[in-house]
Design a protein around this motif. Structure first.
Motif, mmCIF file in Angstrom:
data_model
loop_
_atom_site.group_PDB
_atom_site.id
_atom_site.type_symbol
_atom_site.label_atom_id
_atom_site.label_comp_id
_atom_site.label_asym_id
_atom_site.label_seq_id
_atom_site.Cartn_x
_atom_site.Cartn_y
_atom_site.Cartn_z
ATOM 1 N N ASN A 170 3.831 41.248 -6.267
ATOM 2 C CA ASN A 170 2.811 40.743 -7.177
ATOM 3 C C ASN A 170 3.212 41.033 -8.626
ATOM 4 O O ASN A 170 2.583 41.844 -9.321
ATOM 5 C CB ASN A 170 1.458 41.390 -6.852
ATOM 6 C CG ASN A 170 0.322 40.791 -7.661
ATOM 7 O OD1 ASN A 170 0.430 39.663 -8.137
ATOM 8 N ND2 ASN A 170 -0.747 41.548 -7.826
ATOM 9 N N THR A 171 4.261 40.386 -9.069
ATOM 10 C CA THR A 171 4.770 40.598 -10.427
ATOM 11 C C THR A 171 4.720 39.326 -11.269
ATOM 12 O O THR A 171 5.124 39.336 -12.432
ATOM 13 C CB THR A 171 6.228 41.086 -10.378
ATOM 14 O OG1 THR A 171 7.028 40.107 -9.702
ATOM 15 C CG2 THR A 171 6.329 42.426 -9.659
ATOM 16 N N HIS A 172 4.224 38.256 -10.692
ATOM 17 C CA HIS A 172 4.251 36.965 -11.375
ATOM 18 C C HIS A 172 3.028 36.800 -12.285
ATOM 19 O O HIS A 172 1.992 37.444 -12.086
ATOM 20 C CB HIS A 172 4.313 35.840 -10.348
ATOM 21 C CG HIS A 172 5.293 36.102 -9.238
ATOM 22 N ND1 HIS A 172 6.631 36.322 -9.470
ATOM 23 C CD2 HIS A 172 5.121 36.211 -7.890
ATOM 24 C CE1 HIS A 172 7.254 36.536 -8.322
ATOM 25 N NE2 HIS A 172 6.341 36.484 -7.349
ATOM 26 N N LYS A 173 3.174 35.923 -13.266
ATOM 27 C CA LYS A 173 2.088 35.654 -14.206
ATOM 28 C C LYS A 173 1.794 34.152 -14.229
ATOM 29 O O LYS A 173 2.712 33.327 -14.304
ATOM 30 C CB LYS A 173 2.469 36.121 -15.618
ATOM 31 C CG LYS A 173 2.656 37.619 -15.754
ATOM 32 C CD LYS A 173 3.006 37.985 -17.183
ATOM 33 C CE LYS A 173 3.204 39.492 -17.349
ATOM 34 N NZ LYS A 173 3.554 39.846 -18.746
ATOM 35 N N LEU A 174 0.509 33.827 -14.178
ATOM 36 C CA LEU A 174 0.061 32.448 -14.259
ATOM 37 C C LEU A 174 -0.948 32.314 -15.395
ATOM 38 O O LEU A 174 -1.583 33.297 -15.800
ATOM 39 C CB LEU A 174 -0.574 32.001 -12.944
ATOM 40 C CG LEU A 174 0.306 32.058 -11.692
ATOM 41 C CD1 LEU A 174 -0.524 31.732 -10.454
ATOM 42 C CD2 LEU A 174 1.481 31.100 -11.814
ATOM 43 N N GLY A 175 -1.099 31.128 -15.917
ATOM 44 C CA GLY A 175 -2.070 30.931 -16.985
ATOM 45 C C GLY A 175 -2.310 29.471 -17.266
ATOM 46 O O GLY A 175 -1.587 28.592 -16.771
ATOM 47 N N LEU A 185 0.696 32.238 -20.323
ATOM 48 C CA LEU A 185 0.987 33.208 -19.274
ATOM 49 C C LEU A 185 -0.044 34.330 -19.259
ATOM 50 O O LEU A 185 -0.417 34.849 -20.313
ATOM 51 C CB LEU A 185 2.382 33.804 -19.464
ATOM 52 C CG LEU A 185 3.547 32.814 -19.479
ATOM 53 C CD1 LEU A 185 4.840 33.523 -19.840
ATOM 54 C CD2 LEU A 185 3.674 32.112 -18.139
ATOM 55 N N GLY A 186 -0.506 34.693 -18.084
ATOM 56 C CA GLY A 186 -1.359 35.860 -17.912
ATOM 57 C C GLY A 186 -2.753 35.736 -18.462
ATOM 58 O O GLY A 186 -3.464 36.735 -18.556
ATOM 59 N N ASP A 237 -8.008 37.630 -20.183
ATOM 60 C CA ASP A 237 -6.846 38.244 -19.570
ATOM 61 C C ASP A 237 -7.010 38.256 -18.058
ATOM 62 O O ASP A 237 -8.006 38.765 -17.537
ATOM 63 C CB ASP A 237 -6.669 39.673 -20.091
ATOM 64 C CG ASP A 237 -5.349 40.283 -19.683
ATOM 65 O OD1 ASP A 237 -5.193 40.620 -18.491
ATOM 66 O OD2 ASP A 237 -4.479 40.444 -20.553
ATOM 67 N N ASN A 238 -6.039 37.663 -17.351
ATOM 68 C CA ASN A 238 -6.149 37.566 -15.892
ATOM 69 C C ASN A 238 -6.112 38.925 -15.210
ATOM 70 O O ASN A 238 -6.653 39.089 -14.117
ATOM 71 C CB ASN A 238 -5.014 36.691 -15.339
ATOM 72 C CG ASN A 238 -5.151 35.242 -15.754
ATOM 73 O OD1 ASN A 238 -6.221 34.808 -16.177
ATOM 74 N ND2 ASN A 238 -4.071 34.493 -15.669
ATOM 75 N N LYS A 239 -5.487 39.921 -15.841
ATOM 76 C CA LYS A 239 -5.341 41.231 -15.219
ATOM 77 C C LYS A 239 -6.546 42.132 -15.451
ATOM 78 O O LYS A 239 -7.077 42.741 -14.521
ATOM 79 C CB LYS A 239 -4.074 41.915 -15.738
ATOM 80 C CG LYS A 239 -3.742 43.226 -15.053
ATOM 81 C CD LYS A 239 -2.421 43.787 -15.544
ATOM 82 C CE LYS A 239 -2.063 45.089 -14.829
ATOM 83 N NZ LYS A 239 -0.754 45.630 -15.300
ATOM 84 N N GLY A 292 3.631 29.336 -15.693
ATOM 85 C CA GLY A 292 3.871 30.444 -14.777
ATOM 86 C C GLY A 292 5.197 31.109 -15.086
ATOM 87 O O GLY A 292 6.156 30.450 -15.509
#
Length: 296
Positions: free
Chosen positions: A284-289, A36-37, A60-62, A274
């Motif tokens: 936009n609160t979801h996390k994918l990885g 995740l993320g 880190d995706n963020k 996810g």
């Protein structure tokens, strides 16, 4: 369809699991294989003389920050010696020496050290682990933090488990951690009860291997300091075939987790995951990885 599954059976010679592994099957079901993320890469290579090289990387995706680590582990099974060296992108150097069944049967000695040269920060831990029929106990001293003594023990009989864990700050002469756990370990299912955080947090969990294709489990957690809210999470794992499986979990806060893992070929494994907030699905609160693991 017959799919090999890791079954939570009692260990050889009736040795119970370590304290941290009580309830592990449920925790793995609810947390493992959900990248995740971040985008993660793991590369493992093995040499003929027992050396394993590992490269770990995660973006880190963020924030876009990339963290990585390089490990070299030499395993001498005949002598029960394992020596590991590591170097991270944060410039932390690590060394670990393990002696398993070398000094005595059932005894393992572990010494781990790390150093951050830029700040002169160092850490050194020395520990022992002893296991025999119906008993698994561990203790280690963190020399540069406290120093602090950590110890835990688990006793077992006929599938029933009972364990405790404590941490003691030697310099301040005070107990900093006290946890208890109880469980039952059977061939097709496990149950566990935990009382942690100085008996302020309580958790109950179960894992069930329904059949060769399906696993299921759930965990409920309650903390005294909250307004009597209980956090409940339930999950399942379904094998599509010998090379792929899907996982799903959801909790009472509306968080839905989905995961897919596929062994693309021997030594190449891809995991997609996810975490979706179903109460704020359009935000936009979801996390994918994703995670890619390579072995050669």
């Amino acid at each position: 369809m017959s799919v090999p599954i890791a079954v939570p059976t009692p260990l050889a010679f009736n040795v119970p699991p370590a304290f941290s592994d009580i309830g592990k099957t449920t925790n793995d079901l609810l947390n493992k294989d959900f990248p995740l993320g971040a985008a993660k890469l793991e590369v493992n290579t093995f040499t003929n003389n027992g050396v394993k090289f590992t490269v770990l990387g995660a973006k880190d995706n963020k924030t876009g920050a990339i963290a990585s680590e390089l490990k070299a582990k030499h395993i001498d099974k005949a002598r029960g010696v394992t020596f590991t060296e590591s170097w991270t992108s944060s410039n932390i150097l690590g060394t670990q020496l393990e002696l398993d069944n070398t000094l005595a049967r059932g005894l393992k000695v572990d010494v781990a050290a790390s150093l951050l040269p830029a700040k002169g920060t160092k850490n050194l831990k020395a520990g022992v682990e002893y296991k025999q029929d119906h008993l698994f106990t561990r203790a280690f001293v963190d020399l540069f933090r406290g120093p602090a003594l950590h110890a835990d023990a688990v006793v077992a009989n006929d599938g029933f488990l009972a364990g405790g864990e404590v941490a003691y700050d030697i310099s301040e002469a005070r107990l900093t951690r006290s946890n208890l756990a109880f469980g039952y370990l059977a061939r097709e299912y496990t149950v566990a009860l935990h009382a942690s955080n100085a008996l302020n947090t309580f958790a109950a969990s179960y894992y069930h291997r329904v059949n060769t294709d399906v696993e299921a489990g759930a965990k409920a957690t309650w903390t005294r300091s909250t307004d009597n809210d209980v956090h409940v999470e339930v999950g399942t794992k379904y094998f599509l075939d010998n090379e792929a499986f899907v996982k799903a979990k959801i909790d009472n806060r509306g968080l839905l987790g989905l995961g897919y893992t596929h062994l693309l070929r021997k030594g190449v494994k891809l995991s997609l995951g996810g975490l979706f907030d179903t109460t704020r699905f359009h935000e936009n609160t979801h996390k994918l990885g994703l995670a890619l693991t390579l072995e050669a």
